[in-house]
Scaffold this motif. Sequence first.
Motif, PDB file in Angstrom:
ATOM      1  N   GLY A 102       3.485  -1.374 -17.608  1.00 47.66           N
ATOM      2  CA  GLY A 102       2.856  -2.029 -18.881  1.00 47.66           C
ATOM      3  C   GLY A 102       3.074  -3.620 -19.313  1.00 47.66           C
ATOM      4  O   GLY A 102       2.202  -4.246 -19.145  1.00 47.66           O
ATOM      5  N   TYR A 103       4.521  -4.149 -18.347  1.00 43.15           N
ATOM      6  CA  TYR A 103       4.602  -5.456 -18.347  1.00 43.15           C
ATOM      7  C   TYR A 103       4.400  -6.160 -16.822  1.00 43.15           C
ATOM      8  O   TYR A 103       4.341  -7.260 -17.312  1.00 43.15           O
ATOM      9  CB  TYR A 103       5.885  -5.560 -18.988  1.00 43.15           C
ATOM     10  N   LYS A 104       4.819  -5.054 -15.705  1.00 40.61           N
ATOM     11  CA  LYS A 104       4.652  -5.866 -14.510  1.00 40.61           C
ATOM     12  C   LYS A 104       4.404  -4.687 -14.358  1.00 40.61           C
ATOM     13  O   LYS A 104       4.748  -3.892 -13.516  1.00 40.61           O
ATOM     14  CB  LYS A 104       6.328  -5.470 -14.426  1.00 40.61           C
ATOM     15  N   THR A 105       2.713  -5.599 -14.571  1.00 39.81           N
ATOM     16  CA  THR A 105       1.866  -3.804 -13.667  1.00 39.81           C
ATOM     17  C   THR A 105       1.707  -4.082 -12.365  1.00 39.81           C
ATOM     18  O   THR A 105       1.718  -4.874 -11.657  1.00 39.81           O
ATOM     19  CB  THR A 105      -0.002  -4.121 -14.768  1.00 39.81           C
ATOM     20  N   VAL A 106       1.517  -2.800 -11.748  1.00 37.66           N
ATOM     21  CA  VAL A 106       1.340  -2.584 -10.160  1.00 37.66           C
ATOM     22  C   VAL A 106      -0.128  -2.529  -9.942  1.00 37.66           C
ATOM     23  O   VAL A 106      -0.732  -2.023 -10.489  1.00 37.66           O
ATOM     24  CB  VAL A 106       1.529  -2.041  -9.441  1.00 37.66           C
ATOM     25  N   ALA A 107      -0.922  -4.134  -9.532  1.00 34.67           N
ATOM     26  CA  ALA A 107      -1.806  -4.113  -8.819  1.00 34.67           C
ATOM     27  C   ALA A 107      -2.862  -3.503  -7.676  1.00 34.67           C
ATOM     28  O   ALA A 107      -3.677  -2.695  -7.332  1.00 34.67           O
ATOM     29  CB  ALA A 107      -2.031  -5.192  -8.789  1.00 34.67           C
ATOM     30  N   GLY A 108      -1.373  -2.941  -6.238  1.00 30.38           N
ATOM     31  CA  GLY A 108      -2.077  -2.707  -5.388  1.00 30.38           C
ATOM     32  C   GLY A 108      -0.900  -2.017  -4.759  1.00 30.38           C
ATOM     33  O   GLY A 108       0.458  -2.435  -5.183  1.00 30.38           O
ATOM     34  N   GLY A 109      -1.097  -1.654  -3.494  1.00 29.81           N
ATOM     35  CA  GLY A 109       0.559  -1.045  -2.935  1.00 29.81           C
ATOM     36  C   GLY A 109       0.538  -2.174  -1.650  1.00 29.81           C
ATOM     37  O   GLY A 109       0.229  -3.471  -1.798  1.00 29.81           O
ATOM     38  N   THR A 110       2.009  -2.285  -1.218  1.00 28.94           N
ATOM     39  CA  THR A 110       2.483  -2.240  -0.193  1.00 28.94           C
ATOM     40  C   THR A 110       2.353  -1.985   1.572  1.00 28.94           C
ATOM     41  O   THR A 110       2.027  -1.700   1.224  1.00 28.94           O
ATOM     42  CB  THR A 110       4.430  -2.400  -0.698  1.00 28.94           C
ATOM     43  N   GLY A 111       2.733  -3.100   1.681  1.00 32.18           N
ATOM     44  CA  GLY A 111       2.908  -3.069   3.386  1.00 32.18           C
ATOM     45  C   GLY A 111       1.275  -4.201   3.592  1.00 32.18           C
ATOM     46  O   GLY A 111       1.600  -5.082   3.044  1.00 32.18           O
ATOM     47  N   SER A 112       0.952  -4.199   4.952  1.00 29.73           N
ATOM     48  CA  SER A 112      -0.204  -4.986   5.732  1.00 29.73           C
ATOM     49  C   SER A 112      -0.964  -4.499   4.226  1.00 29.73           C
ATOM     50  O   SER A 112      -2.208  -5.806   4.177  1.00 29.73           O
ATOM     51  CB  SER A 112      -1.065  -4.472   6.582  1.00 29.73           C
ATOM     52  N   GLY A 113      -1.184  -4.125   3.144  1.00 28.58           N
ATOM     53  CA  GLY A 113      -1.920  -3.857   2.151  1.00 28.58           C
ATOM     54  C   GLY A 113      -1.647  -4.980   1.028  1.00 28.58           C
ATOM     55  O   GLY A 113      -2.591  -4.850  -0.114  1.00 28.58           O
ATOM     56  N   ASN A 114      -0.528  -5.593   1.132  1.00 29.17           N
ATOM     57  CA  ASN A 114      -0.341  -6.322   0.238  1.00 29.17           C
ATOM     58  C   ASN A 114      -1.566  -7.122   0.498  1.00 29.17           C
ATOM     59  O   ASN A 114      -1.937  -8.239   1.200  1.00 29.17           O
ATOM     60  CB  ASN A 114       0.894  -6.838   0.914  1.00 29.17           C
ATOM     61  N   VAL A 115      -1.360  -7.895  -1.081  1.00 28.57           N
ATOM     62  CA  VAL A 115      -2.273  -9.152  -1.021  1.00 28.57           C
ATOM     63  C   VAL A 115      -1.181  -9.906  -2.467  1.00 28.57           C
ATOM     64  O   VAL A 115      -1.099  -9.933  -2.772  1.00 28.57           O
ATOM     65  CB  VAL A 115      -3.787  -8.593  -1.978  1.00 28.57           C
ATOM     66  N   HIS A 116      -1.546 -11.031  -2.355  1.00 28.13           N
ATOM     67  CA  HIS A 116      -0.820 -12.264  -1.938  1.00 28.13           C
ATOM     68  C   HIS A 116      -2.554 -12.614  -3.791  1.00 28.13           C
ATOM     69  O   HIS A 116      -2.861 -13.533  -2.980  1.00 28.13           O
ATOM     70  CB  HIS A 116      -0.413 -13.313  -1.833  1.00 28.13           C
ATOM     71  N   ALA A 117      -2.598 -12.586  -5.122  1.00 28.43           N
ATOM     72  CA  ALA A 117      -3.492 -12.713  -5.970  1.00 28.43           C
ATOM     73  C   ALA A 117      -2.718 -13.944  -6.144  1.00 28.43           C
ATOM     74  O   ALA A 117      -1.749 -14.219  -6.798  1.00 28.43           O
ATOM     75  CB  ALA A 117      -3.182 -11.767  -6.541  1.00 28.43           C
ATOM     76  N   PRO A 118      -3.585 -14.887  -7.473  1.00 27.48           N
ATOM     77  CA  PRO A 118      -3.392 -15.980  -8.240  1.00 27.48           C
ATOM     78  C   PRO A 118      -2.738 -15.607  -9.156  1.00 27.48           C
ATOM     79  O   PRO A 118      -1.536 -16.375  -9.714  1.00 27.48           O
ATOM     80  CB  PRO A 118      -5.072 -16.879  -8.434  1.00 27.48           C
ATOM     81  N   TYR A 119      -2.851 -14.341  -9.733  1.00 25.13           N
ATOM     82  CA  TYR A 119      -2.133 -14.075 -10.738  1.00 25.13           C
ATOM     83  C   TYR A 119      -2.558 -12.872 -11.026  1.00 25.13           C
ATOM     84  O   TYR A 119      -3.149 -12.281 -10.284  1.00 25.13           O
ATOM     85  CB  TYR A 119      -3.029 -14.591 -12.032  1.00 25.13           C
ATOM     86  N   VAL A 120      -1.618 -11.970 -11.309  1.00 28.31           N
ATOM     87  CA  VAL A 120      -1.964  -9.866 -11.819  1.00 28.31           C
ATOM     88  C   VAL A 120      -1.698  -9.933 -13.175  1.00 28.31           C
ATOM     89  O   VAL A 120      -1.030 -10.494 -14.237  1.00 28.31           O
ATOM     90  CB  VAL A 120      -0.715  -9.634 -11.443  1.00 28.31           C
ATOM     91  N   VAL A 121      -2.566  -9.472 -14.161  1.00 27.67           N
ATOM     92  CA  VAL A 121      -2.988  -9.798 -15.795  1.00 27.67           C
ATOM     93  C   VAL A 121      -2.191  -8.138 -15.774  1.00 27.67           C
ATOM     94  O   VAL A 121      -2.527  -6.859 -14.826  1.00 27.67           O
ATOM     95  CB  VAL A 121      -4.503  -8.937 -16.264  1.00 27.67           C
ATOM     96  N   ASN A 122      -0.949  -8.450 -16.947  1.00 28.04           N
ATOM     97  CA  ASN A 122      -0.101  -7.058 -17.070  1.00 28.04           C
ATOM     98  C   ASN A 122      -1.028  -6.343 -17.993  1.00 28.04           C
ATOM     99  O   ASN A 122      -1.439  -7.119 -18.926  1.00 28.04           O
ATOM    100  CB  ASN A 122       0.891  -7.352 -17.345  1.00 28.04           C
ATOM    101  N   ILE A 123      -0.558  -5.301 -18.162  1.00 27.57           N
ATOM    102  CA  ILE A 123      -1.091  -4.339 -19.551  1.00 27.57           C
ATOM    103  C   ILE A 123      -0.759  -4.801 -20.272  1.00 27.57           C
ATOM    104  O   ILE A 123      -1.621  -4.983 -21.552  1.00 27.57           O
ATOM    105  CB  ILE A 123      -0.799  -3.259 -19.434  1.00 27.57           C
ATOM    106  N   SER A 124       0.307  -5.540 -20.904  1.00 30.05           N
ATOM    107  CA  SER A 124       0.307  -6.041 -21.717  1.00 30.05           C
ATOM    108  C   SER A 124      -0.039  -7.454 -22.548  1.00 30.05           C
ATOM    109  O   SER A 124      -0.869  -7.942 -23.433  1.00 30.05           O
ATOM    110  CB  SER A 124       2.818  -6.411 -21.991  1.00 30.05           C
TER     111      SER A 124
END
Length: 749
Positions: free
Chosen positions: A387-409
Amino acid sequence: MKRHIPFYSVALIALLLASVKMEAQNLRLREDNIPEILQALTLEEKASLVVGGGMKSMMAGTLGEKGVLVPGAGGTIRPIERLGIPSVVLSDGPAGVRIEPKRKRDKGKTFFATAFPSGTLLASTWNEEIVTKVGQDLGNEALEYGIDVMLGPGMNLHRNPLNGRNFEYYSEDPVVTGKIAAAMIRGMQSNGVGACAKHYALNSQEACRNGNDARADERTIRELYLKGFEIAVKEAAPWTIMSSYNRVNGVWAQSNHWLLTDILRDEWGFDGIVMSDWTGKRNTAEQVAAGNDLMEPGYKSQKKEIIRKVKSGELSEADLDVCVERILRLIVKTPRFKGYVYSDAPNLEAHAMTARSAAAEGIVLLKNDGSLPLRGVKRIALFGNTGYKTVAGGTGSGNVHAPYVVNISEALAATGFHLDADLENAYQVYLKKKTKKGGFLSQMLGKSLPKEMEIPDALIRPDNADAALFVIGRQAGEGLDRHIEDDFLLTASEKAHLEKVQAAFHAQGKPVIVILNTGGAMETASWDSLCDALVALWQPGEEGASALADILSGAVNPSGKLTMTFPLDYMDIPSSSHFPYDYKGSSSMNTMKKYKDKGRENIDFTEFAEGLNVEYRYFCTSGKPVAYPFGFGLSYTTFSYDSLEASRAEDGTVKVSLRVTNTGDVAGKEVVQVYVNDPAPSFFKPELELKAFAKTSLLAPGASEVLEMSIAPYILASFNESTSAWEIPARMNILAGASSGDIRLTIEL
Ligand code: GLC
């Protein structure tokens, strides 16, 4: 008698050689001179084109960037400067461009990419239009970051919910898989960059993925595991296909002539290139001969093997030329070949909005006793690490370095809800301590989630809140499959916490809403009576939490539906015992020569013994109950269906239409599924098979829309193994459903 060659003819020969050399020097690859280039290439150069440039660009963040075109990109095709053949840059992944976010040589600049929702969520929108839009924006980021081919979509069938990479795949159904993949590919390639439909084929588990032999009958392979790729090839023409690590009935997919040439090219008319998955050196000559055009990431030993075997006659140069010619045809399509000057500055803000609207359409409302949308709720007690550190995507080659991830909180606060501050503080302190920074490998193989925080009783305070939000977080990724304990099932502590929160909040008549921040299905039946509402958020991308807040507040009416079954129990699943659910190893221990599980079922080989009985095809045929069926999803409104019609056109295409009406009091969108059933099958057929689907536009209360769908014969047909032919029955039932467990209308065709 000594013959003197007259001076002038010597001069002539010298002139000719010079001009040929000049000509060769001036010979540069163009779209219209590929045969000529092929003639001019040396054997060494041909071998250099079919073997990738190695992993250096992927490791650039750790090994340094010298000579790397795009640091962090997954791989390249090598250039041949002599003939004006540029390099080609390939980059992961299906949920966004994965390149190094910072570069030594560009100190002040960042190279973030939008983390779009993962595949499972995109498919759960059942909205080809919005998936195409995601593809357009994702493909634009590839173009502007200097990528020529994106290594996505990932589109293997969800054969079993414990497959570690299901989060980046779409569905347990091949038509959903194919249509959503085609929508993504069209979007990506509209930018003039290539897509890569992967992993072809039957790459249905991560355990021992580099060695596993997937064993299935031909009908199952064709109707379930290849059909999605067939739809993608025929409806979206991906520039490239990635052959998978595993074997198929004993033959490596990467050197499987039946898969790569007989079916893919001769039957489906695929005219792009096949690249291998990122394999070590393997029977390279057989790969070339089978129609695997490009070996990625590429090792010098593979080049040497090709040169040696052409010279020894073990590999025909004609076979090599076929691969080289296909690669040249790919190269002339790439932005780099066309000299596109990329900006390194795509419009991430605009793409974030696309990520948010796609997430809003793919979030699935599984249960709602009326607590949603939240009315008269201002204060929320938010439980759960993610809820406070929301999982935006999966890991491995499918990982993305996003500019930010909005957490549910943050999303809840931004929507005007007030969080229980002491609870929030406890989680923030805990997470700060637990979250470890990782280097390249942890980026690639994902930081595993910290253990769920123990919630002190003192922080379960319903008098401080109007509702409780309880987030279940799961991380999935490449190289590992999921497990039943503490993954598919709740952990003991999650269950205990949920029971405490439910008891406390229900004692004051306040609702408990559970959010699944996961990559796929979970067991829910043993605990979902504890919650008043249940929402599948999936791995929703950088803006997914904002979309969730829109749904909880009622600003958006949820319209997502399940593309995979939630079973009552893992062991109910037909493939349950033909899957390595209890394997503790990972995919890395299994390059054939050294791995020690030889002969072990579900590791060295996996029997697809369930055949066509994958998920809803089994549950609908056997009548075995499930927790939430394939195609299921609630709305804040209701819909009625009428006027179902079906007709068969001259060419065998079946046209289906029906009218959908919003019978509730809030605007909403409805996904309609069209199934077929053979009333008198001459050979086994599942009770229901999805053949088409459509989603209405946003319908106001009382408004109606007529949906029209068409089913191509190749999608309608069943493969009769005894005749090795595709057959369409003269009579069939056409069924329109809100889910596979909620058929509304049926007519006979
Ligand atoms: C990985 C994955 C594949 C990815 C490739 C490049 O092993 O299987 O999906 O595109 O290698 O990273």
